[in-house]
Design an enzyme around this catalytic site. Structure first.
Site, PDB file in Angstrom:
ATOM      1  N   LYS A   4      55.490  78.052 108.845  1.00 36.30           N
ATOM      2  CA  LYS A   4      55.722  76.631 108.289  1.00 36.30           C
ATOM      3  C   LYS A   4      57.078  76.699 107.537  1.00 36.30           C
ATOM      4  CE  LYS A   4      53.981  73.713 104.227  1.00 36.30           C
ATOM      5  NZ  LYS A   4      54.654  74.743 103.463  1.00 36.30           N
ATOM      6  N   ASN A   5      56.945  77.748 106.617  1.00 32.64           N
ATOM      7  CA  ASN A   5      58.036  77.931 105.641  1.00 32.64           C
ATOM      8  C   ASN A   5      59.240  78.420 106.259  1.00 32.64           C
ATOM      9  OD1 ASN A   5      56.513  76.638 103.760  1.00 32.64           O
ATOM     10  ND2 ASN A   5      56.027  78.529 102.501  1.00 32.64           N
ATOM     11  N   CYS A  98      53.353  69.094  97.375  1.00 30.09           N
ATOM     12  CA  CYS A  98      52.030  69.621  96.704  1.00 30.09           C
ATOM     13  C   CYS A  98      52.097  69.296  95.405  1.00 30.09           C
ATOM     14  CB  CYS A  98      51.774  70.935  97.005  1.00 30.09           C
ATOM     15  SG  CYS A  98      50.894  71.238  98.717  1.00 30.09           S
ATOM     16  N   ARG A 105      57.562  68.908  90.930  1.00 29.00           N
ATOM     17  CA  ARG A 105      58.343  70.029  91.185  1.00 29.00           C
ATOM     18  C   ARG A 105      59.855  69.721  90.902  1.00 29.00           C
ATOM     19  NH1 ARG A 105      55.236  72.218  96.246  1.00 29.00           N
ATOM     20  NH2 ARG A 105      56.639  74.019  96.151  1.00 29.00           N
ATOM     21  N   PRO A 106      60.634  70.374  90.018  1.00 28.31           N
ATOM     22  CA  PRO A 106      61.912  70.317  89.729  1.00 28.31           C
ATOM     23  C   PRO A 106      62.887  70.785  90.924  1.00 28.31           C
ATOM     24  CG  PRO A 106      61.011  72.252  88.636  1.00 28.31           C
ATOM     25  CD  PRO A 106      60.050  71.830  89.300  1.00 28.31           C
ATOM     26  N   LEU A 109      67.647  73.706  89.683  1.00 26.75           N
ATOM     27  CA  LEU A 109      68.292  74.881  90.434  1.00 26.75           C
ATOM     28  C   LEU A 109      69.265  74.250  91.788  1.00 26.75           C
ATOM     29  CD1 LEU A 109      65.722  77.584  90.671  1.00 26.75           C
ATOM     30  CD2 LEU A 109      67.383  77.409  89.046  1.00 26.75           C
ATOM     31  N   ASP A 288      50.936  81.617  97.342  1.00 26.45           N
ATOM     32  CA  ASP A 288      50.172  80.690  98.294  1.00 26.45           C
ATOM     33  C   ASP A 288      48.749  81.429  98.769  1.00 26.45           C
ATOM     34  OD1 ASP A 288      51.996  78.825  98.311  1.00 26.45           O
ATOM     35  OD2 ASP A 288      53.175  79.460 100.214  1.00 26.45           O
ATOM     36  N   ARG A 381      48.674  69.648 106.959  1.00 23.61           N
ATOM     37  CA  ARG A 381      50.055  69.639 106.598  1.00 23.61           C
ATOM     38  C   ARG A 381      50.631  71.300 107.000  1.00 23.61           C
ATOM     39  NH1 ARG A 381      51.512  69.704 101.287  1.00 23.61           N
ATOM     40  NH2 ARG A 381      53.237  70.248 101.986  1.00 23.61           N
TER      41      ARG A 381
HETATM   42  C1  UD1 Z   1      58.343  77.774  98.527  1.00 18.92           C
HETATM   43  C2  UD1 Z   1      57.455  77.823  99.501  1.00 18.92           C
HETATM   44  C3  UD1 Z   1      55.867  77.523  98.958  1.00 18.92           C
HETATM   45  C4  UD1 Z   1      55.666  78.861  97.989  1.00 18.92           C
HETATM   46  C5  UD1 Z   1      56.796  78.974  96.974  1.00 18.92           C
HETATM   47  C6  UD1 Z   1      56.580  80.217  96.107  1.00 18.92           C
HETATM   48  C7  UD1 Z   1      58.538  76.486 101.176  1.00 18.92           C
HETATM   49  C8  UD1 Z   1      58.806  75.190 101.893  1.00 18.92           C
HETATM   50  N1  UD1 Z   1      57.619  76.425 100.213  1.00 18.92           N
HETATM   51  O1  UD1 Z   1      58.508  76.843  97.559  1.00 18.92           O
HETATM   52  O2  UD1 Z   1      54.986  77.457  99.842  1.00 18.92           O
HETATM   53  O3  UD1 Z   1      54.370  78.384  97.195  1.00 18.92           O
HETATM   54  O4  UD1 Z   1      57.922  79.143  97.440  1.00 18.92           O
HETATM   55  O5  UD1 Z   1      56.552  81.209  97.044  1.00 18.92           O
HETATM   56  O6  UD1 Z   1      59.098  77.532 101.555  1.00 18.92           O
HETATM   57  N2  UD1 Z   1      61.728  75.917  90.459  1.00 18.92           N
HETATM   58  C9  UD1 Z   1      62.645  75.423  89.293  1.00 18.92           C
HETATM   59  N3  UD1 Z   1      63.690  74.713  89.551  1.00 18.92           N
HETATM   60  C10 UD1 Z   1      64.082  74.384  90.910  1.00 18.92           C
HETATM   61  C11 UD1 Z   1      63.068  75.032  92.001  1.00 18.92           C
HETATM   62  C12 UD1 Z   1      61.971  75.790  91.621  1.00 18.92           C
HETATM   63  O7  UD1 Z   1      62.409  75.489  88.225  1.00 18.92           O
HETATM   64  O8  UD1 Z   1      64.978  73.666  91.222  1.00 18.92           O
HETATM   65  C13 UD1 Z   1      60.511  76.739  90.098  1.00 18.92           C
HETATM   66  C14 UD1 Z   1      59.214  76.188  90.445  1.00 18.92           C
HETATM   67  O9  UD1 Z   1      58.818  75.063  89.698  1.00 18.92           O
HETATM   68  C15 UD1 Z   1      58.475  77.292  90.367  1.00 18.92           C
HETATM   69  C16 UD1 Z   1      59.278  78.470  90.870  1.00 18.92           C
HETATM   70  O10 UD1 Z   1      60.637  77.911  90.562  1.00 18.92           O
HETATM   71  O11 UD1 Z   1      57.687  77.767  89.285  1.00 18.92           O
HETATM   72  C17 UD1 Z   1      59.327  79.061  92.275  1.00 18.92           C
HETATM   73  O12 UD1 Z   1      59.339  77.946  93.135  1.00 18.92           O
HETATM   74  P1  UD1 Z   1      60.105  78.035  94.334  1.00 18.92           P
HETATM   75  O13 UD1 Z   1      60.304  79.387  95.006  1.00 18.92           O
HETATM   76  O14 UD1 Z   1      61.276  77.038  94.399  1.00 18.92           O
HETATM   77  O15 UD1 Z   1      59.031  77.471  95.414  1.00 18.92           O
HETATM   78  P2  UD1 Z   1      59.498  76.344  96.698  1.00 18.92           P
HETATM   79  O16 UD1 Z   1      60.886  77.031  97.233  1.00 18.92           O
HETATM   80  O17 UD1 Z   1      59.387  74.796  96.230  1.00 18.92           O
END
Ligand code: UD1
Length: 400
Positions: A4-5, A98, A105-106, A109, A288, A381
């Site tokens: 999926k990812n 989720c 979720r921010p 970045l 995950d 999902r």
């Molecule tokens: C991806 C995966 C998800 C997995 C996660 C961590 C996809 C579609 N989803 O989610 O299944 O659980 O990696 O392995 O690939 N953060 C910020 N600011 C941002 C973005 C992220 O602070 O702009 C933080 C998040 O709150 C979290 C951390 O960064 O604490 C890591 O999240 P991130 O790696 O971004 O997760 P996703 O990419 O959303």
């Protein structure tokens, strides 16, 4: 099945080129349908035939993402980088998905990264608008390691002017797969899969065929399910090397397994040992798989400390395991202690998010009595046809 990812990044990558793209081995899951609807809404033609998706981006006629669709899944944010890179403008709502982070979720970045490429960001009440006359390469350091932000900026950099360096990048296999595909179509990306990625911008890229890599989280979920239910299962068309952290722990907690390059066989464990885990970015223990592993530890001898370091709302489901009879103490939002082994009992539960959802399914399989899980939309999902596949393995499970 295909990951999926990985699929959710490869589909938006189609927007980086004007040529037709073919994606093979896509899983049948709801998030993929949403990604395709988002493309269709932009005017892009898509065609789905079993596990193959064809995308014709020539007919794209706008760059604003449909809020109703984008709001429903987090990965809608992946469309922003490619649209900005190719058309120099995009508008989009705050993405859904989720609810596993406090306060949502921010996307800070992503926004900060796009700004470094020279994009102007206008934040309106309901959406963000990004514009740039020209995108210029940058040197960007991620203050937080993020999978999707790394992929988003990598895609943006492909068509930016000059050489971009992304530091403290995430190193997940899906990022390397995306870079391999883009490189095969003319992009110049080096170092994907390590923490420093260098991208030399090119004027345009082609499009071609991509085969989605196996879903390592699904592999890990099935492997844990086998161990928890004391079953022997063989998982084929997977990549055990992508779940090395889990398999090394299996050795330590007495779960026998055998593996090849693309298969994994879990054998019945006798006495499971407890083990402390701390979630970490790849190649560490994946967040995950934290919830399925927590369920496994309810069946292990002794105390296990589960430390969730990535998300702050990803342990709330343990309350449901406690209702089922597990002995779990929450120390703080990031840590729980599981004392095992305990017998679990069937209950009526609600799936809070995708991965906790599969954890509840595993708990239900080992529980005495019937469990009813609500809100299975969340599980659908990410896990294809889970009820039928589990029935195939001998589980008594029915979708209502
Ligand atoms: C991806 C995966 C998800 C997995 C996660 C961590 C996809 C579609 N989803 O989610 O299944 O659980 O990696 O392995 O690939 N953060 C910020 N600011 C941002 C973005 C992220 O602070 O702009 C933080 C998040 O709150 C979290 C951390 O960064 O604490 C890591 O999240 P991130 O790696 O971004 O997760 P996703 O990419 O959303």
């Amino acid at each position: 099945m295909g990951a999926k990812n990985s699929a959710l990044k490869i589909i938006p990558a189609a927007l980086l080129s004007g040529d037709n793209m073919v994606i093979k081995n896509t899983p049948y899951i709801k998030d993929i349908d949403k990604a395709l609807s988002l493309l269709e809404d932009l005017g892009v033609k898509t065609e789905k035939n079993r596990r193959t998706i064809k995308i014709n981006p020539k007919t794209i006629n706008k760059t604003d993402l449909n809020a109703k669709i984008a709001n429903k899944f987090r990965a809608s944010i992946m469309f922003v980088g490619p649209l900005l890179a190719r058309f120099k403008e995009v508008s989009f709502p705050h993405p859904g998905g989720c609810v596993i982070g406090a306060g949502g979720r921010p996307i800070d970045l992503f926004l900060d990264g796009f700004k470094h490429f020279g994009a102007e960001i206008i934040k309106n009440e309901n959406n963000y608008k990004l514009k740039a006359t020209k995108l210029k390469a940058c040197d960007y350091f991620f203050t937080v390691v993020s999978v999707t932000a790394t992929e988003a900026l990598m895609m943006t950099a492909v068509l930016a002017n000059g050489v971009t360096t992304l530091r403290n990048s995430a190193m997940e296999p899906e990022i390397k797969a995306l870079a391999d595909y883009l490189n095969s179509q003319g992009a110049k990306i080096k170092g994907a899969g390590t923490s420093t990625i260098k991208i030399e911008g090119v004027k345009k890229i082609k499009a071609g065929t991509f085969k989605i890599i196996p879903d390592r989280i699904e592999t890990g979920s099935f492997a844990i399910m086998a161990a928890a239910t004391r079953s022997k299962i063989r998982i084929t068309r997977c990549k055990p090397d992508h779940i090395r952290a889990l398999l090394e722990i299996f050795k330590k907690i007495n779960i026998p397994f055998r593996e090849g390059v693309d298969w994994l066989e879990i054998n019945k464990p006798k006495k499971l040992r407890s083990y402390n885990i701390k979630t970490h970015e790849f190649p560490g223990f994946p967040t995950d798989l934290q919830s399925p592993f927590t369920v496994l530890m309810t069946q292990a001898e002794g105390s296990s400390l589960i430390h969730e370091t990535i998300y702050d709302r990803r342990l709330l489901y343990v309350d449901m395991l406690s209702q089922m009879g597990a002995d779990i103490t929450m120390c703080d939002p990031h840590r729980v202690v599981v004392n095992g082994p305990t017998r679990l009992y069937g209950k009526n539960l609600t799936s809070p998010d995708l991965r906790a959802g599969i954890a509840l399914v595993i708990a239900a399989l080992i529980a005495q009595g019937k469990t009813k899980i609500d809100n299975i939309y969340q599980i659908n999902r990410g896990y294809e046809n889970i009820d039928a596949r589990l029935r195939g393995l001998g589980a008594k499970i029915k979708k209502l």
